[in-house]
Design a protein around this motif. Sequence first.
Motif, PDB file in Angstrom:
ATOM      1  N   LEU A   1       0.809  -1.214   0.000  1.00 31.63           N
ATOM      2  CA  LEU A   1       0.000   0.000   0.000  1.00 31.63           C
ATOM      3  C   LEU A   1       0.845   1.269   0.000  1.00 31.63           C
ATOM      4  N   SER A   2       0.623   2.106  -0.984  1.00 30.01           N
ATOM      5  CA  SER A   2       1.206   3.445  -1.008  1.00 30.01           C
ATOM      6  C   SER A   2       0.208   4.391  -0.335  1.00 30.01           C
ATOM      7  N   GLY A   3       0.613   5.629  -0.132  1.00 31.32           N
ATOM      8  CA  GLY A   3      -0.303   6.610   0.423  1.00 31.32           C
ATOM      9  C   GLY A   3      -1.513   6.815  -0.458  1.00 31.32           C
ATOM     10  N   LYS A   4      -1.285   6.912  -1.766  1.00 32.31           N
ATOM     11  CA  LYS A   4      -2.400   7.087  -2.717  1.00 32.31           C
ATOM     12  C   LYS A   4      -3.361   5.906  -2.635  1.00 32.31           C
ATOM     13  N   MET A   5      -2.833   4.701  -2.468  1.00 32.66           N
ATOM     14  CA  MET A   5      -3.700   3.525  -2.381  1.00 32.66           C
ATOM     15  C   MET A   5      -4.564   3.561  -1.118  1.00 32.66           C
ATOM     16  N   MET A   6      -4.024   4.118  -0.028  1.00 33.18           N
ATOM     17  CA  MET A   6      -4.843   4.264   1.181  1.00 33.18           C
ATOM     18  C   MET A   6      -6.014   5.202   0.914  1.00 33.18           C
ATOM     19  N   VAL A   7      -5.734   6.292   0.207  1.00 31.54           N
ATOM     20  CA  VAL A   7      -6.801   7.239  -0.147  1.00 31.54           C
ATOM     21  C   VAL A   7      -7.796   6.572  -1.101  1.00 31.54           C
ATOM     22  N   ASP A   8      -7.289   5.818  -2.079  1.00 30.21           N
ATOM     23  CA  ASP A   8      -8.177   5.081  -2.989  1.00 30.21           C
ATOM     24  C   ASP A   8      -9.073   4.117  -2.210  1.00 30.21           C
ATOM     25  N   LEU A   9      -8.483   3.412  -1.227  1.00 33.23           N
ATOM     26  CA  LEU A   9      -9.256   2.469  -0.422  1.00 33.23           C
ATOM     27  C   LEU A   9     -10.363   3.199   0.329  1.00 33.23           C
ATOM     28  N   GLU A  10     -10.047   4.361   0.870  1.00 31.38           N
ATOM     29  CA  GLU A  10     -11.061   5.134   1.571  1.00 31.38           C
ATOM     30  C   GLU A  10     -12.175   5.558   0.618  1.00 31.38           C
ATOM     31  N   ASN A  11     -11.814   5.937  -0.603  1.00 34.11           N
ATOM     32  CA  ASN A  11     -12.828   6.298  -1.610  1.00 34.11           C
ATOM     33  C   ASN A  11     -13.727   5.101  -1.929  1.00 34.11           C
ATOM     34  N   CYS A  12     -13.139   3.913  -2.024  1.00 29.80           N
ATOM     35  CA  CYS A  12     -13.924   2.705  -2.290  1.00 29.80           C
ATOM     36  C   CYS A  12     -14.887   2.424  -1.134  1.00 29.80           C
ATOM     37  N   VAL A  13     -14.400   2.528   0.089  1.00 29.87           N
ATOM     38  CA  VAL A  13     -15.253   2.277   1.254  1.00 29.87           C
ATOM     39  C   VAL A  13     -16.372   3.308   1.309  1.00 29.87           C
ATOM     40  N   ARG A  14     -16.050   4.557   1.036  1.00 32.77           N
ATOM     41  CA  ARG A  14     -17.063   5.616   1.016  1.00 32.77           C
ATOM     42  C   ARG A  14     -18.155   5.286  -0.014  1.00 32.77           C
ATOM     43  N   GLU A  15     -17.727   4.808  -1.194  1.00 35.40           N
ATOM     44  CA  GLU A  15     -18.696   4.436  -2.228  1.00 35.40           C
ATOM     45  C   GLU A  15     -19.572   3.271  -1.767  1.00 35.40           C
ATOM     46  N   LEU A  16     -18.967   2.320  -1.078  1.00 32.63           N
ATOM     47  CA  LEU A  16     -19.720   1.139  -0.639  1.00 32.63           C
ATOM     48  C   LEU A  16     -20.671   1.444   0.514  1.00 32.63           C
ATOM     49  N   GLU A  17     -20.421   2.505   1.250  1.00 32.50           N
ATOM     50  CA  GLU A  17     -21.293   2.831   2.382  1.00 32.50           C
ATOM     51  C   GLU A  17     -22.721   3.186   1.935  1.00 32.50           C
ATOM     52  N   SER A  18     -22.877   3.588   0.684  1.00 27.21           N
ATOM     53  CA  SER A  18     -24.222   3.892   0.176  1.00 27.21           C
ATOM     54  C   SER A  18     -24.769   2.757  -0.700  1.00 27.21           C
ATOM     55  N   TRP A  19     -24.078   1.639  -0.734  1.00 25.42           N
ATOM     56  CA  TRP A  19     -24.455   0.481  -1.542  1.00 25.42           C
ATOM     57  C   TRP A  19     -25.205  -0.507  -0.660  1.00 25.42           C
ATOM     58  N   ASN A  20     -26.182  -1.186  -1.193  1.00 21.54           N
ATOM     59  CA  ASN A  20     -27.011  -2.097  -0.394  1.00 21.54           C
ATOM     60  C   ASN A  20     -26.701  -3.564  -0.617  1.00 21.54           C
ATOM     61  N   GLY A  21     -25.485  -3.884  -1.061  1.00 25.58           N
ATOM     62  CA  GLY A  21     -25.108  -5.278  -1.289  1.00 25.58           C
ATOM     63  C   GLY A  21     -24.894  -6.031   0.008  1.00 25.58           C
ATOM     64  N   THR A  22     -24.528  -7.299  -0.120  1.00 25.38           N
ATOM     65  CA  THR A  22     -24.417  -8.158   1.057  1.00 25.38           C
ATOM     66  C   THR A  22     -23.011  -8.633   1.372  1.00 25.38           C
ATOM     67  N   ALA A  23     -22.067  -8.548   0.426  1.00 22.35           N
ATOM     68  CA  ALA A  23     -20.730  -9.083   0.686  1.00 22.35           C
ATOM     69  C   ALA A  23     -19.660  -8.271  -0.033  1.00 22.35           C
TER      70      ALA A  23
END
Length: 140
Positions: free
Chosen positions: A71-93
């Motif tokens: 993980l680079s610093g940019k990848m940590m930020v990318d991961l946070e962006n992905c989690v933020r996107e998933l927080e409004s998603w209604n999937g199960t896994a």
Amino acid sequence: MRLAPISSNTILRARNLVTARNFSSNSSWGPLDWENTRAHFSRFVGGSVTVTKDDRLATIVLNNPGKKNSLSGKMMVDLENCVRELESWNGTAVVITGTEGDFCTGGDLEFVKKTATPEDGNKMISYLGRILNRLRRRWF
């Protein structure tokens, strides 16, 4: 009275516990400035983290194959962006995977060398910890 010898592993574990406790308390640096930390880590480029999703399954992909997906610093930020996107998603896994047969070898050592101060270490632990806790609370 003779004491049993202490192995270097025992000492290392004790040091890690003390270090983890000191960083997690966040006492000497105050609260994490989320946006400044994101901007700071974004400057340490290399690799990417992406998310794909359908109605039920999301896949987060760590992509830094030249460094075994460390993980680079940019990848940590990318991961946070992905989690933020998933927080409004209604999937199960959610599946987290890496490219080219490697999951993740930890932090990119070039990034770690450039941020090798106690303050940056605290930011890294706090930032990544909060991201992973958000992910864990919802899907794990």
